[in-house]
Scaffold this motif. Structure first.
Motif, short mmCIF file in Angstrom:
data_model
loop_
_atom_site.label_atom_id
_atom_site.label_comp_id
_atom_site.label_asym_id
_atom_site.label_seq_id
_atom_site.Cartn_x
_atom_site.Cartn_y
_atom_site.Cartn_z
N UNK A 15 57.67 51.16 24.30
CA UNK A 15 56.25 51.03 24.64
C UNK A 15 55.88 49.63 25.11
N UNK A 16 56.82 48.67 24.99
CA UNK A 16 56.61 47.33 25.55
C UNK A 16 57.98 46.74 25.82
N UNK A 23 59.41 46.67 22.26
CA UNK A 23 58.81 47.38 21.14
C UNK A 23 59.09 48.86 21.32
N UNK A 25 58.55 52.85 19.80
CA UNK A 25 57.70 53.69 18.96
C UNK A 25 58.42 55.01 18.73
N UNK A 26 58.79 55.25 17.47
CA UNK A 26 59.57 56.45 17.13
C UNK A 26 58.70 57.46 16.39
N UNK A 39 57.06 51.94 14.38
CA UNK A 39 57.12 50.98 15.48
C UNK A 39 58.00 49.81 15.08
N UNK A 40 58.88 49.42 15.98
CA UNK A 40 59.82 48.35 15.64
C UNK A 40 60.15 47.52 16.86
N UNK A 41 60.76 46.37 16.61
CA UNK A 41 61.05 45.39 17.66
C UNK A 41 62.56 45.29 17.86
N UNK B 15 49.58 40.79 24.59
CA UNK B 15 50.05 41.69 25.65
C UNK B 15 50.48 43.04 25.09
N UNK B 16 50.52 43.18 23.78
CA UNK B 16 50.78 44.49 23.16
C UNK B 16 50.18 44.43 21.77
N UNK B 18 49.23 46.91 18.24
CA UNK B 18 49.05 48.11 17.42
C UNK B 18 48.69 47.66 16.02
N UNK B 20 50.46 47.72 13.48
CA UNK B 20 51.60 47.14 12.76
C UNK B 20 52.03 45.79 13.30
N UNK B 21 51.90 45.58 14.61
CA UNK B 21 52.39 44.33 15.20
C UNK B 21 51.68 44.05 16.52
N UNK B 23 52.26 41.61 20.19
CA UNK B 23 53.10 40.71 20.98
C UNK B 23 52.18 39.75 21.71
N UNK B 41 56.10 37.66 18.31
CA UNK B 41 55.58 38.83 17.60
C UNK B 41 54.75 38.36 16.41
N UNK B 65 65.67 52.76 7.66
CA UNK B 65 65.59 53.54 8.89
C UNK B 65 66.20 52.79 10.08
N UNK B 66 65.84 51.51 10.25
CA UNK B 66 66.29 50.77 11.43
C UNK B 66 67.78 50.44 11.39
N UNK B 116 61.13 34.00 16.66
CA UNK B 116 60.52 35.21 17.21
C UNK B 116 59.15 35.49 16.62
#
Lengths: 178, 178
Positions: A15-16, A23, A25-26, A39-41, B15-16, B18, B20-21, B23, B41, B65-66, B116
């Motif tokens: 999504x970015x 970024x 988005x799952x 959402x993760x980076x 620029x992004x 949500x 949760x985070x 950018x 971020x 998860x990640x 970051x």
């Protein structure tokens, strides 16, 4: 505790996206069976190096733009695309401190922010290094190399001067081994 | 080494964005005087707790998860908007392990990924806790609490089972103090 089920990923969208980070988005099912969004980076993996020179550990003292202040940190940085972790560690150490060659021991890998990003930091200890000329990048023109006795570096972790979590963990791990 | 000048921020755009985070994209002048862009971020600050119960440290064993795998980590999580760091640490420990009350000692703050994100992790050690009922969130239904002797936890850092950099640093710091 609810029934234990693993996370399930149904769909993943970028999504970015820039050259430095993405970024994602799952659409997921959480461990308790409920639907959700995660959402993760995504960003480059990193290296940090505990370089030992005459019983001292090398630290870089640098102004950190995001922290608006100076901080001590072990040498290191991002792994370039296609680059091996050890090659990146040798490159970053040489760029920032000039030291090269030597014998290298892996201290494994660690996750700095495992809930936000799968980015990994490869940890290395280097000894018997040869001095050389540092070649810092433009963003590192304010970088100064400090030589701290290992015990003093452990004290610097304890009193908060080494605010980089990965550097702190690696210094304490190397000190525990020595 | 080029002339040493601090970073200068000329402009910053979200620029992004949500819940949760975010950018941010900043127009900057780098330490060597060249112009550049710094993307970073913004995300919630975090807490991690080394809770000592009968000379054992509490760890949470959870599927990440990640990372697509299980990992041991100290209890902790995000600080809610407007929440105090210590209140968040007490809340997360109680949610994940049931333990509450007790005496709390600050181990300072650390930066997990200072290049970051300026996200900070507040570190705490807790003792003389009272047991209680855990109340994990839906995303934590797979969470199991482990009691490890402090020395065994240090071994678990060394052999890579505690892959969370901040947890590793805090465990080694608490062990060095004890």
């Amino acid at each position: 505790m609810a029934e234990c089920r693993p996370w399930v990923r149904h769909h993943s969208d970028v999504v970015f996206d820039t050259s430095r980070l993405q970024v994602q988005r799952d659409q997921v099912t959480r461990p308790d069976g409920t639907a959700g969004v995660y959402e993760w980076v995504a960003a480059a993996d990193l290296v940090r190096v505990a370089a030992i020179v005459d019983s001292h550990v090398l630290l870089v003292d640098q102004y950190h733009y995001l922290l608006s202040g100076w901080m001590l940190q072990l040498p290191g940085g991002s792994i370039d695309p296609g680059e091996d972790g050890l090659a990146a560690a040798r490159r970053e150490l040489a760029e920032e401190t000039g030291y090269q060659g030597g014998g290298w021991t892996s201290y494994g890998q660690t996750y700095p922010l495992p809930g936000l990003t799968p980015t990994t930091v490869h940890l290395w200890m280097a000894e018997n290094l040869d001095p050389g000329q540092a070649t810092p990048e433009g963003s590192e023109a304010d970088l100064h190399v400090r030589h701290l006795q290992l015990g003093k570096a452990v004290e610097a972790v304890a009193d908060g001067r080494i605010g980089c979590a990965v550097s702190a963990a690696l210094i304490l791990a190397v000190a525990a081994h020595s």
